[in-house]
Enzyme design. Structure first.
Site, PDB file in Angstrom:
ATOM      1  CE  LYS A 127      -2.180   3.200   1.969  1.00 35.23           C
ATOM      2  NZ  LYS A 127      -1.808   4.546   1.504  1.00 35.23           N
TER       3      LYS A 127
ATOM      4  CD  GLU B 235      12.228  -0.307  10.341  1.00 37.41           C
ATOM      5  OE1 GLU B 235      13.013   0.575  10.716  1.00 37.41           O
ATOM      6  OE2 GLU B 235      12.363  -1.509  10.650  1.00 37.41           O
TER       7      GLU B 235
ATOM      8  CB  CYS C  35      12.671   8.639   9.154  1.00 34.84           C
ATOM      9  SG  CYS C  35      13.654   7.501   8.172  1.00 34.84           S
TER      10      CYS C  35
ATOM     11  CD  GLU D 151       9.554  12.460  12.057  1.00 39.19           C
ATOM     12  OE1 GLU D 151       8.452  11.944  12.335  1.00 39.19           O
ATOM     13  OE2 GLU D 151      10.447  11.862  11.427  1.00 39.19           O
TER      14      GLU D 151
END
Ligand code: NAD
Length: 500
Positions: free
Chosen positions: A194, A269, A303, A403
């Protein structure tokens, strides 16, 4: 067909033809199919804001069909039962075919996620390297390993699991697709991928390539769609054997809950808030240059990036001045532009998010060292461009803790080694930190003490096939990627034992 020119680059005829499809359907069981309710969504070029393609928005029943197709391929296709070397022939062919189509996929990726062409090309190469790495690794792996134990004859036998699910974010669509399906396929599993709704095109392209080169139908299924519907349906599907999710901690938690409910093993992750710990014996211009490159790499939408720059007090001002000078010089432009060093962020949502954090950080007391803000690029009025920014001050500030996912670094100072390590570890995240010093013994000592999956020395964003890459704390759980451990995750073990 006439080809368009964007930012001085002519679109390749193959790219133009691919983008001109009326609707990009999912690939399920080797067939291109539309959503059961006929629904679609659009993807856009983040560099201009213009529509790129219309894509099928797969519904829950479509997702069920995709998982059933993956199960059918696992049960019936000549894939799982093939010896590793014969399956490897298919995988090497897949890598070779992607390599032959590299410029086409590079352009598709660059346009779909706003990544500058050179970086997009590196991502395509990384996919190729990943498939070849796992293909080679599996050749030497014993699938029936005797274990020497007293009084018993024992062995561990490895089997592929079955259909595996992959939910992928928009920042490295093609590279992360490879990190997922590469090891899973090498071990003999089948896949349902996906992709993110902002960036589904390169993954759909490779599913068509796989069909062309004879990878059996149903081994790679791709189901585009929005997260809350398609992603949620995949994470709730009880017929998967494994799930791998890459994305934000907030969605990761939901996926883990769904998989936990069905007792399906899940690998997450997730995000990061990495630190660079910079000691006063560094070459200041060189370190500032490399960290400026790191924070502007894919416009900071990485990331594992170094978003907290912790600088030893004695060189704080000199480092800050060098970093400001370097960041001001970054050439912002359309991702296909030859001179572009930093492209746009992926979407209007992400644009607002980055600018919002600059405001929230300043409102909470951060000093604005380099202002950042929205950027304008000639002939790209609808693009989502931002300038690099630097904030500084208390590490309790919202911009130092959360973040941002943009070209924004947060500066703070430290006195000695133990304080540098303590500040680096004082975060909810644990993906990757780096240490910068000319004393390599100190570098090793500091890097080993990071509470993070990765500790890098005099460099940042260093991911190498063969070296485990994973996150701890809010950055991930359940295993990592790109190493032997990853491959082993894609086997189900049976311990076979007989008392003597
Ligand atoms: P996201 O969590 O919003 O989306 C990731 C994927 O999940 C997308 O495909 C999305 O459609 C899907 N999704 C959304 N809602 C869902 C739901 N309710 N159920 C199931 N699936 C759903 O993340 P993003 O904004 O696309 O990506 C950025 C995040 O990814 C950042 O936090 C970044 O740090 C992280 N990331 C981590 C790594 C790593 O290796 N650790 C790599 C790349 C990105």
């Amino acid at each position: 067909m006439s080809t368009r020119t964007i930012a001085g680059q002519a679109l390749l005829p193959e790219v133009e033809a691919f983008l001109s499809k009326e609707i990009h359907g999912a690939v399920i069981g080797g067939q291109e199919v539309l959503a059961s309710d006929g629904g679609t969504f659009e993807t856009h070029d983040p560099g201009t804001g213009e529509k790129l393609a219309t894509v099928a928005n797969m519904q829950t029943d479509d997702v069920e069909r995709a998982v059933a197709a993956a199960q059918k391929a696992f049960d019936e296709a000549d894939w799982t039962r093939l010896p590793s070397n014969e399956r490897g022939v298919h995988l090497m062919r897949l890598a070779d075919t992607v390599e032959q189509h590299k410029l086409i996929i590079t352009q598709i990726e660059s346009l779909d996620c706003g990544k500058i062409a050179a970086q997009a090309e590196d991502d395509i190469q990384n996919f190729i390297d990943t498939v070849r790495y796992f293909c080679n690794l599996v050749q030497g792996l014993s699938l029936d390993t005797a274990i020497p134990v007293a009084g018993h004859e024992a062995s561990v036998v490895r089997h592929a699991w079955g259909p595996c699910g992959f939910i992928v974010p928009w920042n490295f669509p093609f590279l992360l697709c490879g990190w997922g399906i590469g090891p899973a396929m090498a071990a003999g599993n089948t896949c349902v991928v996906k992709p993110a709704e902002d960036t589904p095109l390169s993954t759909l392209y490779v599913a068509h390539l796989a069909k062309e080169i004879g990878i059996p139908d149903g081994v790679i299924n791709v189901i585009p769609g929005v997260g809350e519907v398609t992603g949620a349906a995949l994470s709730k599907n009880p017929n998967l054997c494994r799930m791998s999710f890459t994305g934000s901690p907030e969605v990761g938690r939901m996926v883990a809950r769904d998989c936990g409910h069905n007792l399906i093993p899940v690998k997450l992750e997730l995000g990061g808030k990495g630190a660079a710990v910079i000691f006063d014996d560094v070459d200041i211009p060189e370190a500032a240059d490399k960290l400026a490159q790191a924070i502007t790499f894919h416009t900071g939408q990485v990331c594992c990036d170094a978003t907290r720059w912790l600088v030893q007090k004695t060189i704080y001002d000199d480092f800050l001045n060098a970093a400001v000078e370097r960041l001001k010089a970054v050439q912002i432009g359309h991702p296909l532009g030859q001179a572009t060093q930093m492209g746009p962020v992926v979407s209007e949502v992400q644009h607002k998010r980055v600018l919002g954090y600059l405001e929230k950080g300043a409102a909470a007391g951060a000093e604005t060292v380099l202002e950042g803000g929205a950027a304008q690029v000639e002939d790209c009025a609808g693009g989502h461009y931002v300038k690099p920014a630097l904030l500084a001050g208390s590490l309790d500030n919202v911009a130092a803790r959360e973040e941002i996912f943009g070209p924004v670094a947060y500066l703070a100072s430290f006195s000695d080694e133990s304080e540098g390590i303590r500040l680096a570890n004082n975060t909810d995240y644990g993906l990757a930190n780096s240490v910068w010093s000319s004393d390599l013994v100190r570098c090793k000592r500091v890097a080993s003490q990071f509470e993070a999956g990765n500790g890098w020395i005099n460099s940042h964003n260093v991911v190498v096939h063969g070296v485990p890459y994973a996150g701890v704390k809010k950055s991930g759980m359940g295993g990592g990627v790109v190493s032997l451990e990853t491959l082993l995750d894609y086997y189900r073990n049976v311990s076979v034992i007989r008392p003597l």
